[in-house]
Motif scaffolding. Sequence first.
Motif, PDB file in Angstrom:
ATOM      1  N   PHE A  67       0.854  -1.181   0.000  1.00  0.00           N
ATOM      2  CA  PHE A  67       0.000   0.000   0.000  1.00  0.00           C
ATOM      3  C   PHE A  67       0.891   1.232   0.000  1.00  0.00           C
ATOM      4  O   PHE A  67       2.088   1.165   0.307  1.00  0.00           O
ATOM      5  N   GLU A  68       0.303   2.353  -0.342  1.00  0.00           N
ATOM      6  CA  GLU A  68       1.040   3.608  -0.400  1.00  0.00           C
ATOM      7  C   GLU A  68       0.856   4.361   0.908  1.00  0.00           C
ATOM      8  O   GLU A  68      -0.268   4.709   1.282  1.00  0.00           O
ATOM      9  N   GLU A  74       5.953   2.920  -0.857  1.00  0.00           N
ATOM     10  CA  GLU A  74       5.225   1.663  -0.942  1.00  0.00           C
ATOM     11  C   GLU A  74       5.666   0.747   0.202  1.00  0.00           C
ATOM     12  O   GLU A  74       6.835   0.380   0.304  1.00  0.00           O
ATOM     13  N   ASP A 146      -1.132   3.936   8.765  1.00  0.00           N
ATOM     14  CA  ASP A 146      -1.524   3.947   7.358  1.00  0.00           C
ATOM     15  C   ASP A 146      -1.943   2.556   6.892  1.00  0.00           C
ATOM     16  O   ASP A 146      -2.856   2.411   6.065  1.00  0.00           O
ATOM     17  N   ARG A 149      -5.493   2.057   8.007  1.00  0.00           N
ATOM     18  CA  ARG A 149      -6.422   2.832   7.174  1.00  0.00           C
ATOM     19  C   ARG A 149      -6.573   2.183   5.799  1.00  0.00           C
ATOM     20  O   ARG A 149      -7.673   2.164   5.230  1.00  0.00           O
ATOM     21  N   TRP A 150      -5.482   1.655   5.273  1.00  0.00           N
ATOM     22  CA  TRP A 150      -5.551   0.937   3.989  1.00  0.00           C
ATOM     23  C   TRP A 150      -6.417  -0.306   4.116  1.00  0.00           C
ATOM     24  O   TRP A 150      -7.268  -0.576   3.261  1.00  0.00           O
ATOM     25  N   SER A 153     -10.045   0.250   3.907  1.00  0.00           N
ATOM     26  CA  SER A 153     -10.537   0.879   2.682  1.00  0.00           C
ATOM     27  C   SER A 153     -10.684  -0.151   1.565  1.00  0.00           C
ATOM     28  O   SER A 153     -10.152  -1.262   1.630  1.00  0.00           O
ATOM     29  N   ALA A 155      -9.209  -0.078  -1.106  1.00  0.00           N
ATOM     30  CA  ALA A 155      -7.917  -0.267  -1.761  1.00  0.00           C
ATOM     31  C   ALA A 155      -7.242  -1.573  -1.367  1.00  0.00           C
ATOM     32  O   ALA A 155      -6.409  -2.103  -2.104  1.00  0.00           O
ATOM     33  N   SER A 156      -7.602  -2.124  -0.212  1.00  0.00           N
ATOM     34  CA  SER A 156      -6.968  -3.365   0.252  1.00  0.00           C
ATOM     35  C   SER A 156      -7.555  -4.598  -0.414  1.00  0.00           C
ATOM     36  O   SER A 156      -7.064  -5.709  -0.203  1.00  0.00           O
ATOM     37  N   HIS A 162     -13.608  -4.868   5.704  1.00  0.00           N
ATOM     38  CA  HIS A 162     -12.949  -3.598   5.996  1.00  0.00           C
ATOM     39  C   HIS A 162     -13.375  -2.990   7.329  1.00  0.00           C
ATOM     40  O   HIS A 162     -12.956  -1.876   7.661  1.00  0.00           O
TER      41      HIS A 162
END
Length: 332
Positions: A67-68, A74, A146, A149-150, A153, A155-156, A162
């Motif tokens: 994840f960013e 990364e 982070d 939080r990823w 979301s 994005a994971s 989630h």
Amino acid sequence: MTTTDSWDMPLRTKLLVRALSRSRGAERMQSADEIARSRAWFAPARVPFTWVTGPVPTGVEISGTSFEARDGHEVDVRTYRPRHTDDEILPAMLWFHGGGWVLGNTRGYDPICAWVAHRARVAVLNVDYRLAPEHRAPQAAHDCVDAARWAASDASGAGIRHSGLGLAGDSAGGNLAAVVAQVLRGEGGVDVAYEALVYPALDATMSSPSVAQHAQAPILTRADMDAFLAHYLGDADDALHVRDPLVSPLHARDLSGLPPTLIQTADLDPLRDEGAQYALALHDAGVTVHHTNYPRVPHGFLSFPGATLSGAAARTELVDWVTRHARPGQVG
């Protein structure tokens, strides 16, 4: 000087920690090359190593993602998922590995992370947060926040739930799990169902009685702790103070509203008393907390259950806690 033979441990535990003492200690952290070599090592997943660490269950698929982070870096994540669950949305538990914020790697935690994933039927996300001294505090904490939080979301990915996240880790990773829980409680936006803190480092003042009592303990000594914190905090004018909750979650002013928390401590560990103090402070703040102190074991014992009398019991307690809060009604 205190010797391994003087500690009240079972013979098999004494034999293991004696062997580990030859290759571990503050001297591992004197140069960049020594740190890099120590970081890279992990116990191979084969006999005789698995007699000590426990096997990696074959019923778990291990893969990787990333994840960013907030600064664009990364961050890698090693993932563990029970096989044949591709069509399921699994509860997620983030794992933050130990190593004093300086050492350790995600692959070295395959036995425990895969075992939790297999037994609790959860997706374990083992976060490869950035390490000191290249990255001083609070970088590790930021990476772990982070990561949560990823995970919360889209994005994971679609394969994990989630909400109802778990936060867990051992030693410095237990510190980071506690820090992340406090930060997320304050900032909101992530639903955390529980914490599991395994012999966590919670008080960088190192003022609890067990630090002095076990200053020459096997596996983790006071000298090790001094070296870890020196790398993690540094000595710049803008370094975090040892009482900053981002370093010492025990010193947070308000602990109310934190998720149910399991704390496991080792009786022959310098960190024992700060774990007990945090459990009491959580209880006094109205948080559901369960604390178990395991006798006759040193720091790190969950990573070598085959060499202890209580490692299996501690792992079972951990899995039961995860299952109870990730999958209510399915303990066992």
